[in-house]
Structures are given as C-alpha cells and as structure tokens.
Design a protein around this motif. Structure first.
Motif, short mmCIF file in Angstrom:
data_model
loop_
_atom_site.label_atom_id
_atom_site.label_comp_id
_atom_site.label_asym_id
_atom_site.label_seq_id
_atom_site.Cartn_x
_atom_site.Cartn_y
_atom_site.Cartn_z
N LEU A 35 0.86 -1.18 0.00
CA LEU A 35 0.00 0.00 0.00
C LEU A 35 0.89 1.23 0.00
O LEU A 35 1.73 1.39 0.90
N SER A 36 0.74 2.11 -0.99
CA SER A 36 1.61 3.27 -1.09
C SER A 36 0.88 4.42 -1.77
O SER A 36 -0.12 4.21 -2.49
N PHE A 37 1.40 5.63 -1.55
CA PHE A 37 0.84 6.83 -2.17
C PHE A 37 1.51 7.07 -3.51
O PHE A 37 2.72 6.88 -3.66
N THR A 38 0.70 7.49 -4.49
CA THR A 38 1.24 7.99 -5.75
C THR A 38 1.23 9.50 -5.80
O THR A 38 1.97 10.10 -6.58
N LEU A 39 0.44 10.12 -4.94
CA LEU A 39 0.38 11.59 -4.87
C LEU A 39 -0.05 11.98 -3.46
O LEU A 39 -1.04 11.46 -2.95
N GLU A 40 0.72 12.86 -2.83
CA GLU A 40 0.41 13.31 -1.47
C GLU A 40 0.10 14.80 -1.45
O GLU A 40 0.59 15.56 -2.31
N PRO A 41 -0.70 15.25 -0.52
CA PRO A 41 -1.05 16.68 -0.45
C PRO A 41 0.16 17.53 -0.08
O PRO A 41 1.08 17.08 0.60
N GLN A 42 0.17 18.79 -0.53
CA GLN A 42 1.26 19.73 -0.30
C GLN A 42 0.75 20.94 0.47
O GLN A 42 -0.46 21.22 0.51
N ASP A 43 1.70 21.67 1.10
CA ASP A 43 1.35 22.87 1.86
C ASP A 43 0.75 23.92 0.93
O ASP A 43 1.11 24.01 -0.26
N LEU A 54 -6.32 20.01 -2.21
CA LEU A 54 -5.34 19.07 -1.67
C LEU A 54 -5.54 17.74 -2.39
O LEU A 54 -6.59 17.09 -2.26
N GLN A 55 -4.51 17.28 -3.12
CA GLN A 55 -4.62 16.08 -3.93
C GLN A 55 -4.05 14.87 -3.19
O GLN A 55 -3.09 14.99 -2.42
N CYS A 56 -4.65 13.70 -3.47
CA CYS A 56 -4.19 12.47 -2.85
C CYS A 56 -4.64 11.29 -3.70
O CYS A 56 -5.79 11.24 -4.16
N SER A 57 -3.71 10.33 -3.93
CA SER A 57 -4.04 9.10 -4.64
C SER A 57 -3.03 8.03 -4.22
O SER A 57 -1.95 8.35 -3.72
N GLY A 58 -3.39 6.76 -4.45
CA GLY A 58 -2.51 5.67 -4.06
C GLY A 58 -2.93 4.37 -4.71
O GLY A 58 -3.93 4.30 -5.43
N GLY A 102 -10.70 11.50 -4.84
CA GLY A 102 -10.19 11.46 -3.48
C GLY A 102 -9.62 12.77 -3.00
O GLY A 102 -9.33 12.92 -1.80
N SER A 103 -9.40 13.77 -3.86
CA SER A 103 -8.83 15.04 -3.46
C SER A 103 -9.82 15.83 -2.61
O SER A 103 -11.04 15.67 -2.72
N LEU A 104 -9.27 16.70 -1.76
CA LEU A 104 -10.07 17.53 -0.88
C LEU A 104 -10.05 18.96 -1.40
O LEU A 104 -8.97 19.55 -1.61
N TYR A 105 -11.24 19.53 -1.56
CA TYR A 105 -11.36 20.89 -2.06
C TYR A 105 -11.96 21.76 -0.97
O TYR A 105 -13.02 21.45 -0.41
N ALA A 118 -3.22 21.47 9.65
CA ALA A 118 -2.61 20.34 8.94
C ALA A 118 -3.69 19.34 8.54
O ALA A 118 -4.50 18.90 9.37
N TYR A 119 -3.69 18.96 7.25
CA TYR A 119 -4.60 17.95 6.72
C TYR A 119 -3.78 16.73 6.31
O TYR A 119 -2.66 16.85 5.79
N GLN A 120 -4.36 15.54 6.52
CA GLN A 120 -3.70 14.30 6.14
C GLN A 120 -4.67 13.39 5.42
O GLN A 120 -5.86 13.32 5.77
N CYS A 121 -4.13 12.67 4.44
CA CYS A 121 -4.92 11.75 3.64
C CYS A 121 -4.71 10.34 4.17
O CYS A 121 -3.57 9.91 4.35
N LEU A 122 -5.79 9.60 4.44
CA LEU A 122 -5.74 8.23 4.95
C LEU A 122 -6.11 7.28 3.82
O LEU A 122 -7.26 7.27 3.36
N LEU A 123 -5.13 6.48 3.38
CA LEU A 123 -5.31 5.54 2.28
C LEU A 123 -5.50 4.14 2.86
O LEU A 123 -4.66 3.66 3.63
N SER A 124 -6.59 3.46 2.50
CA SER A 124 -6.93 2.15 3.07
C SER A 124 -7.20 1.15 1.98
O SER A 124 -7.68 1.50 0.89
N ALA A 125 -6.92 -0.14 2.27
CA ALA A 125 -7.22 -1.24 1.37
C ALA A 125 -7.70 -2.41 2.22
O ALA A 125 -7.10 -2.74 3.25
N GLU A 126 -8.76 -3.05 1.80
CA GLU A 126 -9.34 -4.16 2.54
C GLU A 126 -8.35 -5.32 2.59
O GLU A 126 -7.78 -5.74 1.59
N GLY A 127 -8.14 -5.83 3.81
CA GLY A 127 -7.23 -6.96 3.99
C GLY A 127 -5.78 -6.58 4.04
O GLY A 127 -4.93 -7.46 4.23
#
Length: 1371
Positions: A35-43, A54-58, A102-105, A118-127
């Motif tokens: 499980l990993s991020f391909t894009l994380e949010p920036q300041d 604020l963009q986020c993907s994984g 998944g991005s936050l506007y 501070a905002y954080q993106c929580l990336l989850s995958a079943e199992g």
C-alpha cells in the motif's frame, strides 16, 4: 579559464543526475509494495477567502506474486483527517468537499472557522491496512511586521546609515514573497549601487553619507496584492567642524547579527554595521577564527559595508559568528549563532515483514536529521503508544512481543524535526505456526497433514518438572527436565510465557537441547505469569508442559517519574528547572530532589525542593549540566525523570593570558607572544585577544587578533623608543582582565644580516606520552636579523625530520611520537647568510598518560551467583544508586566479569538489567564473578567477588513424584515419599530433603534433612501447626551431589497440633504392629531376667584381687563357648544397611570400647553449594552431661522435642562435608559439648563445620545416636554401668523416656574397633571418684557357670528373633 568552468559544470551536472537517481531508488525502497501513495497533499498558503485543492491518490496490492506473477491490484479508499486529527465528516460541510478522485477541495479559506491547519490523507485497502500521508499545512498569508518607530539619526560625514524596514524575520511565512521599495521625502529613492544596498531583510544601508543624504526615509512592503508603509526615520548630517568631530571614538554597532535558524541550502545574511572615529574595520570570525573571504570557492561574502552572507548553507556552517569592529581606540564584538537544520532522511526504512504467531518481530527504522528527529510509529494510521508488548528499541525500532494475528496491518515510521518530516510504511503479515512465511495463508496444503502424522511418533513428549528456581520482582529463572519420549531428538526448547488474563504470549528460545534453564527478564512486579515449555526438533515441536503459574514479587509503592521536566540557563551560573507532578504519586509527595552533574564525568550534586521548580546556583560558566529530578514519598525515592542537558551562559574570562613575552624584531616592530588562560578560567570559548600598547606617556592604541593566534607583531613604531604592552582574552561576552604593562625598547638601527644568527635559547620543554612541547627564545644577539627557525628531531639521532618555522614563532609541539622513547631535538636560526649554530637536547617521552578519571559511581552490592546447571550460573546484584524497586530508567548498564578461580583470564558480559545468566561455562568448575556499573564516561569500581561452581556434567535427573502426607498418629509429623531418579550416573548414596516456609530464601538457607541409603521416605516430625511448608528432594550419588537437580517444588499445610507421646519410627515403614509389640515385649522380659540374675550374682560375689578375678574367669571358661555379648547380632540386625552405606561414603569410627555396630550414626548431611546458614543454637549441650548414674545400670534423659541441626553460614561452595542431625529419641545435648571439635575452624572451612570424622582423639566428642526416625530399630541396647560424668548426677525426668547406654567394657566376642588408638568416649573427662560399695557392685563375679548358661540361652533367643525379623530389617 573557460575549460575549467566547463569542467566544473560537467562535474556538477553529473553529481546532480547521480544524486537524483539515488534518491529515486531510495524513495522507491521506502514505499511498501502492499500500500503506497502515488500523490500526497502539499502545503498551501493563500490569501484569506481563496480556495485550496489538496490532492491524494494511491495503490495497493494484496499479496506476494509468485515467480513471473504480478500482484493483483486491490481497490483503495481515501479519507481525510482535519486539523483536529479526527476524520472529516464531509456530509453537511459548507466549505470542504471530497472529489471523486479522493482530493479535498476547500472553497474558501477563512479565519476562525477551523479551516486552517494540517490535513492528512488516509489511504486504506481491505485486507491490507491503512497508511497516513504527510501533513499538508493550509494557512492564510500574512504580512510581516514593519518598523513603526519614528527615529531621528545624527551622523558625521563619511559614516554609515542603516534604516530598518521589516521586523520578526524568524516569523516570516515560508513561501510568501515580499517586495520592498524605499522612499525619501515621500518620493521613490533612486538607489546608488556604489553607496547604497537593500539587504535581504528589506533594510537600507547607505555608506559614506553626506549632506545630500539628509532627509526622511520609509519603506513600502508589498505582499501579493496588499501593501503597507513603515514609519519614517529622519537622517541628520553633522558638520565636521562641530565639537568632538575630530576626537577619536571607539566603535559602536548600529545593528549587529541576530541568531539564525535555517534549512540546509538556504541563504543566510548576518547584518553588521558599525560607526566610529576613525572609521572601524569590520572582520568576521567563526568560533574565534578568521573567515577566509578571499577564496574563489568560498560561500561567504560581504554585502554592504560589513554584513556577511552565506549561500547554500551546510551543516558545517553552523557555529558562533562574531562581527568585530576595530579602530585605534578599541575593538568591539557582536556575535550570533547560526544553526543549519537538515530535514529528516532515512538511513534504514522499514520493510514488509511476515512472521509467525508468538514471534517477536522487530521493524527497523533509522532516521537522521538535525536536530535529531522525533520518531513515531503508526499502525493503520493510528499512533502507537509504547507499552509492555509494543516497545521502542534504541528509540527508533519497533518490537512486537508475543505476536497475535490481530497485529497484522500497515505500520508507518514517521520522523519529524523543525526542518520537515519523512515517513515510510511496511506491511506486517502474521501466519500460523508451522506455515512458511512465503506461502499464502489462504492456500491449502493437504499433504502437510499426512507428513505430520508420519512424524508424530518421533516428536518428543512434554518437558517435565518445570519449576521456578529464582523469583524476583522483575525476573524469573526457570528450569525443567528433558521429555521422557524421544529426548535425543530435541534440538532446542521454547519457553512461552504470558501474564494471566492476557492472550499475548511471548517466547524465548534456548540455544541448544542442553540448555534446560532460562532467565526471563523485563517482567512486571506483583503480576502472575504463566510459563510453559515445548521441546523442538528438526521436524516439529513436541507437547507443551503443564503451565506453571508464578507471581513475581511486589515492589514498594513509590512515586512515578515527574512529567514535563525542562530547564534553561538564566545566567552564566544559574539554571532554572521546572516539572509537573508525577502521574502516579502513591501518597503525598514529600519533596523533590534535583540531581545535576557537570557533563557525564562530574560528581552528582543535588538540590531539594518542595515546589515544582528550582533554581540551581553557583554553577560554572559555559558548562554542560546533566539534570534529572526524583520525587520522594513516604516509601522513599521514586522513579527519576528523563535526563536533560542544559548549558550555562558564557562569561568574560576570569584570568588574563599566560606567559606573555615581548621580543624586539626590528627598529620599528615588536612581537608579542602569549598563551591562553587556563581552561577553567576561560568561562567560554575564546574569540580573540585584545592588545593595548602605547609609547611611553602617549594614549594607548588597540589591536585585536583571532583566537587561534598566539603572537602578534606591532609595526610602524618609533626607533629607540620605550613601549608598554598588555593583553586580555575575549569571549562573546567581552574582554577579561588585562595583564600588567610589559615594557620594551625598540632598536636604534635596523637588524644586521651580514652574519648568521647565534644559538636560540630553550625556555621550557614538556614531554608527553606522544608529544613534546617546545618553548624557546631568540639568540642573545638581538641586532642580527632572523628569517626563520629550523626545528629537527629524530629517535636517537638528530635531524631525522625537520620543519621550518616563522621567525615570530616561539612555541611548537612535536606530535605523533612514540611513548617511552628518547628523541634528539635540534633548533637553529636562519637568515640570508645561512644557518646559525644549532642547540641540541635529548628528550624522552613519557609512558602512556593516564586519562583523567571522572568521578566514580557507587559500587554495586549484594552480588549473588546461583548455579543453574553444569554450564550456566545466574548472577544478580543491587545498585544502591537506584530506588527500592531497583528499576533502571536511564542509560546506565552493567558489566559482569567472570573467570575461572585462580586464572588471570576474564570474560565480560554487558547487560542493562540487574541480573543475567552466564552460559557456556565449564562443568564442575569454580568461577569468580564481579560487577560494575557504567554510565557515560563514569563507572564504578568492581564489586566484591563471589565464587560458585558449576555442576558436574552427568545426566542425573531429579527425584520424581514427591508427595507429602500427614502422619495420622501424630499430626505435627509429615511423611515425605518420592520415586528415585530415572537416570543416574553412579550409585545413589542418599537424599537431601530441603524444606522451608519461605520460597524466596536461597537454597542454602532452607532447612536440610539428609540421610544415607536408598530409602525413598522420610518422616519429618515437630512441624509448626497451621503452617505452609515447601519441600524438594535432591539425590546424592557417588559422583557427588553438587550436580544433581532438585525435584519439583511441593507445598503442604500442616493441621492443628495434637499432644501425644511420639511413636517410634520403624525403618522401612513397618506396618505389622503386633510383630512390633511382640519383639518389644520379649526384649523387655529378657532384659529384666538378665539384669535380675546379674544383680543376684554380684551380691554373692566375694572380694577378690585382679589376679583372682582373672584366674577365676579363665578357669570357668575352659572348654566353654565364649559368652555372648548383650548386643548379639546388633550390627547385623539394626545397622546392616547403614554400615554398607556409610562404608561407601564416610568411614565409621569407633571408640575404644565399642565395635563398628556400637555407634548408631544419624543421617549424613552432605552439603551442596547452598549451605544452611542458621547458626548452631547456643543452648545445646553434650548428651553425656545430663546422664543419670545409678549403680548397676545407667540411663540418659530424653527430650521429646527435636531441635534440628543448624549449619554455619558460608558464602561460597565448600567441599562436601557430612553432618549429623539429631533424631527424636536423642537428647539435644548430643549435638555439641565443650570439648568437641565438630565445629572446628580450619582453612578449608573458615566458618567451621561438622567434620565427617565423628571420633576425635582426646575428647568425648563421639555421639551415639540411639534412635533414627528413618531407620532406628525398636529394640533398645542393653548396657552395664560406666563411669559417671565429671559433674554431679542429674536426676532423671519422670516424664522423659530413658534409654540405657552401652557398657563400656568391650565384649571379647565383638568385632575389633576401627581405631585401636581411639580412647574411650566416656573417659575424655576428668577422673570420677566412686564409693567402695559402687566399685564392689561393679566387680566381676567368680561364679559364671550359671551366667554362661543364661547367656547361651539368650543368644539362641536372639538368633530366633533375628531370623523372624530378617525380611523386615534387612536392606
């Protein structure tokens, strides 16, 4: 030049490309494959009311793909956490919306609506789990503070003007750009680049001001679309003809440097502007040394008149910078500290891990940064708080104890410091025991069951007799016995343990199958744990032992550590500290004690306080202090806080420089030489030296030097004039005291160079271990010029090496020399004419110089060494510097030294606990142990040594199935039974039965009952009622008993005491009471008949001489069989098995009157290394001192209460010694008597002990034990009178059973004694005076025919009785 530039560009480009590729590889290794991020949010910093995206993907992957197989993608879900750390509820939120990707506007960032932070993106995958992104800071752009103070400035022509604009540079927002424009008299200022400069902080600097610069100045700052104006500052120019314009003025700073904290790669500007008359020169120093600003590759440059700019700041640029403004009047320093911070970087990132249940995986994570990053661990996005089962190892690795299936998931290591943060994730998979870590846990393997069933018969059975040998508050030592089934296939053992009511089970694995004991540390006090053991083979694990419950010892209720402990320096000799109340107080806190010491080597000092703060005074300037605080409640000292380090401020030097000398170098110059003040007098880092000099009666002038200079040349002086010089050392706080004035005259003419210089003069030579410090003076011909000096040296020969030194140098240190070696040193002066004559000296370096030892710590005490097996010994001790709970919370550790006694070779073992198990020792070998404590550079001396021996390496198993039951006839007596050991080497010679009411005692402190023989039962009388006793049995073999293990511990609680006459114990547990009564009755009748016949014959016996007696006796015995002794077959009947056992262990001794069977010995006590340490009771006396003498027979008072033997305390193991124990039928007096040497002190037994030889020549120390509770016979011994004791006769106690003592005249039919030289045991005392009647009644009878007939009849009767009872009494 162009080629060089192109080459540098190519090198730089290659380095950039290489670094980029390395970072890409490293970055990819940080990302978990699961499980990993391909894009994380920036300041984001935006004006108020603007929007933010604020963009986020994984991506995620379920598991491992096989060879050539790609991992199957897994859908992921994205959630957001807000500034409060909680998941955002998007539904109903007016300003925040989560997009489909998944991005936050955030539509409008407004103040006071909780949208910034501070905002954080929580990336989850079943199992798989969840991971948390880096924090993205959302902020509203703010303008910096501007100068709002209206100022009037007055300057002289030619001086420098400085105008402030923006303030609070440290609080400027990152990423927000500001543009500055200056106005003069409300009009834009045309900037003259030759005289004017706008500094990076917006300030305006104008050099060489003149009348045209007079006016009002202000700045306009634009940030985005907003602009602001500062206040005005008026510049006034004085006329040069005004009073004081021509007078010399010392330098003064318009602005000095301010402390800077920047990130690596940033540009740093340190402002420095000074005025004075004459105009001062600006010089920059770092840590007291000149900065080289002329290097083409230097990153340092001067902007304006004196401000320092550092481009692309690096870690090595951190330090203390001094701006030094100097003119002929004085010099002045302004200093600031620059700290270059480096964001966190991974040295080692966590990796995906697969582990079995109950394993103890350790996820590794190492992060570097400046300042040191704070490392946190997250599981599925939630912060992990370290506890008993999830622990931080070395402050950064995560170790999970007793792994459960629920521990699976995504783990993240996050490092944060002031320069930034970094994080990496790893997946932890948990598979059942026995499964391969590589296989998919969902896959089925039907063949494995068939394989397991085929190997089932080869698996070992459960280990036996699991017992806790040592139980303390924080560690337990366990031992067990190998399984019965397939013990030879065991490779190692696994010990599982857990706290009661907990599912998390931890484990410890032994090194080999021979390790059948472990020391389990880091337990909690006052808790109950369950322990079990499994035997492991190469093809599986055997059955588990029965769980053993053990409760660790409780600890004293002390206070916990104080919270939020912090401190800072108030001045050069004061530190202020404060803290919060402990979370756990366990009552009222009586006081707090603040411990502090200089660095890691100073002595511990303390300051008591009843408040939550304290001020430490009378400290040394510029010194690091290590400080901690400890609470005290009614139970004493509590747990200390974490240690902090605080450094006091520096101060001015308290002493001037040393060894100041003046040397005239020409008609217009003087060279000043000096040495810095002593270390303890500097009070800070020396930043330079200030030299004041003057021509006699003229105004003084000032010169300043860097801190790394030891000489300075004063030039442009007058010829043939007297000058005075003095010098002072400087720190950032100012100048210290000056030396006295030194005087010297310049030369009238210039120096001559037409001849070579003379010999230099040695001033001092100081050899060290690997260096030689040289100090010399110039030749005695001051008129001859010297260009330089040539210094040579060599081992035994001169000029093997040489070096040229400047003519101004007078000191030099030869380094990297060999210790204890003789060197020849030469020195000569040189000019253009040539070298002058040299001066030689032979100098021998010293031996290795001892390192200044820091203040030692207190020595550990109470060192104990407990033998566990033939190859392991447990060692534990007490640290008096800790509280009563003996729990280590700081960075101290312990070093255990051990080696074979008498050997000079030692091995060492380091541990952070106060106990350890030393393994891999030699069997049957005595070892010596010592321990010391180490903390930083400080350590204690070695503790007192203790000795103990390992067991013999023989396969002896412990006695089995020990049972304890009540004697129904006598409740205070218990019967202990057991089964002999299954495996032994050598014949079993006896058993030791240990019992106690306190299991915390050492084995040697337990009461011991020991006897010789192969019996497996013991009756232990006179125990206390309503008391719980603990028993364990140890076998003794012909190989010794030090190697034999103990049986499992058995407890038994006695019932109420019943007063009744104590029944005799019958050997081998005879149950036929009728037979017993018949034997006793028959014996009593025979005894009475014989005594009655003897009395009648003695009364009719006439007086006769010894010759007559002898003849009568011989005549009556001619042709008649030898009369039987009263003790016919006594040795064969009563002591038959005893003699056999005793002859194999300890030779039986006898007195001169008795045979080998006459002395009925008690059970022999053979010591193990744990001696009984209770002293021998003082009230016990010799059993022969209380006997009652009656003509015709003699009796001894018997006390029905047993007093068990006590053994002297010994600290170390001694040789095996046999000890005698008192039985129920014997008087307490039989233990000791004044003449006895049974407790003799010898070199082998310095504390005394019971010697194995019970006969002692020359005294009456032999003890006859009439009755044994284990193998005594109901038939009592007959006796005839013997000589009475020295003292008066003691009356017979009517309520005490009487036992007759054997006759002292030996029967002619008895076996010869073992030692013919052994005197009669009743003749050791003084002579006893008897009456004539007594002697007459004791004289032998002349009529023995009837007596012989009676004796023959008695002998036949005794043979019949012996035959009847042979099966019962024979071993």
């Amino acid at each position: 030049m162009a080629r060089k530039v192109n080459k540098n560009l190519r090198t730089t480009w290659s380095w950039i490309v290489g670094s980029y590729l390395i970072l890409q590889l490293i970055g990819s290794s940080f990302a978990s494959q699961a499980l990993s991020f391909t894009l994380e949010p920036q300041d984001a910093v935006v004006p108020e009311g603007h929007s933010v995206l604020l963009q986020c993907s994984g991506s995620a992957s379920m598991g491992r793909g096989g060879k050539g197989k790609a991992s199957s993608p897994t859908p992921v879900t994205i959630r957001w956490r807000g500034p409060d750390g909680q998941d955002l509820v998007i539904v109903g939120d007016t300003f925040r919306t989560q997009l489909k990707n998944g991005s936050l506007y955030i539509s409008s960032v407004e103040e006071n609506r909780g949208l910034t932070g501070a905002y954080q993106c929580l990336l989850s995958a079943e199992g798989v789990g969840s991971v948390l992104s880096r924090p993205a800071l959302v902020a509203i752009a703010r303008q910096p503070d501007l100068n709002q103070d209206f100022l009037e400035t007055y300057l002289l022509p030619g001086q420098t003007a400085y105008f402030r604009c923006m303030l609070g540079e440290a609080n400027w927002q990152e990423g927000v750009k500001h543009s500055v424009q200056w106005f003069k008299d409300d009009l834009p200022l045309p900037v003259d680049k030759l005289r004017m400069v706008v500094l990076p902080n917006g300030a305006l600097e104008i050099d060489e001001v003149g009348p045209s610069d007079r006016g009002s100045y202000q700045c306009n700052v634009t940030s985005g679309s907003a602009s602001r104006l500062s206040s005005k500052t008026n510049l006034n120019i004085k006329k040069s003809t005004e009073l004081g314009a021509d007078n010399a003025v010392a330098p003064s700073f318009l602005v000095g440097p301010s402390p800077k904290t920047v990130r690596e790669g940033d540009t740093v500007t340190l402002d420095c502007v000074a005025n004075g008359v004459p105009k001062p020169q600006i010089k920059w120093l770092r840590n007291g040394m000149d900065l080289d600003l002329n290097d083409l590759d230097s990153r340092f440059s001067i902007i304006g008149t004196g401000s320092l700019q550092i481009s692309s700041a690096e870690d090595i640029d951190s330090g203390n910078y001094q701006c030094r403004a100097s003119n002929t009047v004085d010099s002045l320093d302004a200093q600031a500290t620059v700290q270059v911070q480096e964001p966190p970087k991974f040295i080692k990132a966590p990796k995906d891990t697969t582990a079995h249940e109950k394993d103890e995986p350790e996820l590794k994570c190492d992060i570097w940064g400046k300042p040191k990053p704070t490392i946190r661990w997250l599981k599925n996005g939630d912060l992990i708080t370290p506890n008993d089962y999830m622990q931080l190892v070395d402050g950064h690795n995560l170790k999970i104890l007793g792994l459960l299936n629920s521990d699976a998931g995504m783990f993240q290591c996050v490092g944060t410091n002031a320069a930034g943060s970094v994080h990496a994730a790893a997946r932890l998979r948990v598979v059942p025991q026995g499964d391969s870590p590589e296989q998919d846990p969902s896959a089925q393997h039907p063949g494995s069951k068939v394989l397991d069933s085929g190997l089932q018969a080869r698996l070992p059975s459960q280990p036996r007799d699991l017992v806790a040998q040592i139980v303390k508050s924080r560690f337990v030592t366990l031992s067990w016995v190998e399984p019965i089934q397939n013990p030879g296939d065991v490779v190692y053992y696994t010990v599982y343990y857990k706290m009661n009511n907990s599912e998390r089970e931890q484990k410890m694995v032994t090194k080999s199958h021979d390790d059948q004991q472990v020391n389990i540390q880091s337990l909690l006090p006052g808790r109950t744990y369950q322990f079990r053991v499994e035997a492991n083979t190469n093809f599986g694990s055997g059955a588990s032992s029965t769980p053993l419950e053990v409760s660790t010892q409780p600890e004293v209720n002390i206070a916990g550590p104080p919270r939020n402990f912090e401190g800072y320096a108030r001045s050069h000799n004061e530190i202020y500290v404060k803290w919060g109340e402990p979370a756990v107080t366990n009552g009222e806190i009586l006081k707090y004690r603040v411990y502090y010491s200089e660095n890691d080597s100073g002595a511990d000092l303390y300051h008591d306080s009843t408040a939550l703060d304290a001020v430490l005074t009378e400290l040394r300037p510029h010194t690091d202090y290590v400080i901690s605080v400890v609470p005290f409640n009614r139970n004493g000292m509590g747990d200390p806080s974490a240690e902090i380090r605080v450094k006091t401020f520096s101060s001015t030097p308290s002493e001037p420089p040393n060894n100041v000398t003046l040397e005239v170098t020409s008609s217009s110059s003087i060279t000043v030489h000096w040495e810095p003040p002593a270390e303890e007098d500097r009070n800070g880092q020396i930043t330079g030296y200030k030299i004041r000099y003057r021509k006699f009666k003229d105004a003084p002038q000032v010169k300043s030097t860097p801190a790394n200079i030891r000489y300075f040349e004063l030039s442009s002086l007058d010829r043939n004039a007297e000058y005075q010089v003095k010098i002072a050392a400087m720190t950032v706080n100012g100048s210290g005291p000056f030396t006295e004035w030194y005087r010297v005259n310049t030369l009238e003419n210039d120096l001559d160079e037409t001849q070579v210089p003379g010999k230099p003069i040695w001033k001092s030579i100081h050899p060290g271990a690997n260096n030689i410090a040289l100090h010399w003076g110039p030749p005695q011909q001051p008129e001859i010029k010297i260009r330089n000096y040539v210094l040579g040296w060599g081992r035994g020969i001169p000029d093997e090496n040489y070096i040229e030194l400047k003519e101004t140098e007078r000191y030099h240190i030869l380094k990297n020399l060999e210790p204890n070696m003789e060197y020849v040193v030469s020195l000569r002066a040189r000019n253009v004419k040539g070298d002058g004559p040299p001066i030689y000296d032979n100098i021998k370096t010293r031996d290795e110089e001892p390192v200044d030892a820091p203040t030692p710590l207190e020595v550990p005490v109470g060192l104990r060494a407990i033998t566990m097996s033939s190859s392991s010994i447990v060692v534990y001790w007490i640290d008096t510097m800790l509280n009563k709970n003996q729990h280590v919370t700081d960075n101290r550790h312990y070093t255990v030294s051990y080696g074979i006694t008498g050997s000079n070779r030692y091995r060492y073992h380091n541990t952070s606990d106060l106990n350890c198990m030393i393994n891999d020792l030699r069997p049957n070998t005595q070892y010596e142990f010592a321990v010391k404590v180490v903390k930083g550079r400080r350590e204690s001396s070695w503790s007192m040594s203790v000795l103990n021996s390992t067991y013999q390496n023989v396969p002896v198993t412990p006695p089995r199935e020990v049972t304890v039951r009540l004697d129904e006839l006598n409740p205070p007596t218990v019967i202990i039974q057991w089964i002999p050991p299954k495996h032994t080497v050598g014949q079993i010679t006896g058993y030791n039965i240990y019992y106690t009411t306190d299991t915390t005692k050492r084995d040697r402190d337990w009461a011991v009952e020991a006897f010789t023989g192969e019996e497996t039962m013991l009756m232990l009388p006179n125990l206390k009622p309503y008391t719980t006793y603990y028993f364990k049995v140890q076998a003794r073999t012909t190989k010794g008993n030090n190697n034999t293990p103990f049986s499992a511990l058995v407890s038994y609680t006695t019932s109420a005491a019943v007063i009744m006459q104590e029944a005799d114990t019958i050997a081998k547990g005879i149950d036929n009471e009728k037979l017993l009564y018949i034997i006793i009755g028959a014996t009593a009748v025979v005894l009475l008949v014989v005594l009655f016949g003897i009395l009648l014959l003695c009364r009719r016996k006439p007086q006769s001489s010894p010759e007559h007696t002898k003849k009568s006796y011989q005549k009556n015995n001619v042709g008649v069989p030898k009369p039987p002794d009263l003790w016919i077959h006594h040795d064969q009947m009563e002591l038959k098995n005893i003699d056999k056992g005793l002859h194999t262990v300890t030779p039986v001794c006898s007195d001169g009157a008795s045979s080998s069977g006459a002395l009925t010995l008690p059970r022999s006590v053979v010591h193990s290394e744990y001696e009984v340490e209770t002293p021998v009771p003082g009230h016990v006396t010799n059993s022969l001192d209380k006997r009652s003498y009656v003509p015709g027979y003699m009796t001894t008072s018997m006390n029905g209460t047993i007093e068990r033997p006590q053994y002297p305390r010994t600290q170390y193991s001694h040789q095996n010694r046999s000890h005698m124990t008192m039985e129920a039928g014997l008087s307490q007096q039989s233990l000791t008597q004044p003449q006895s040497n049974s407790m003799a002190q010898t070199p082998e037994h310095p504390y005394g002990g019971y010697d194995a030889n019970f006969c002692n020549a020359g005294n009456g120390a032999a003890v006859s034990t009439i009755e044994s509770s284990k193998r005594g016979h109901p038939l009592k011994s007959f006796s005839v009178p013997g000589p009475p004791p020295t003292g008066g006769a003691t009356p017979v106690n009517k309520h005490t059973p009487a036992v007759t003592i054997r006759p002292q005249n030996q029967s002619p039919y008895k076996k010869p004694s073992f030692s013919a030289a052994t005197p009669n045991r009743l003749q050791g005392g003084g002579s006893v005076v008897h009456s004539t009647d007594e002697i007459q009644r004791l004289a032998p009878s002349t009529s023995t025919e009837e007596l012989n007939q009676e004796m023959a009849n008695l002998e036949g009767l005794m043979k019949d009785l012996s035959a009847i009872t042979a099966n019962e009494f024979e071993c």
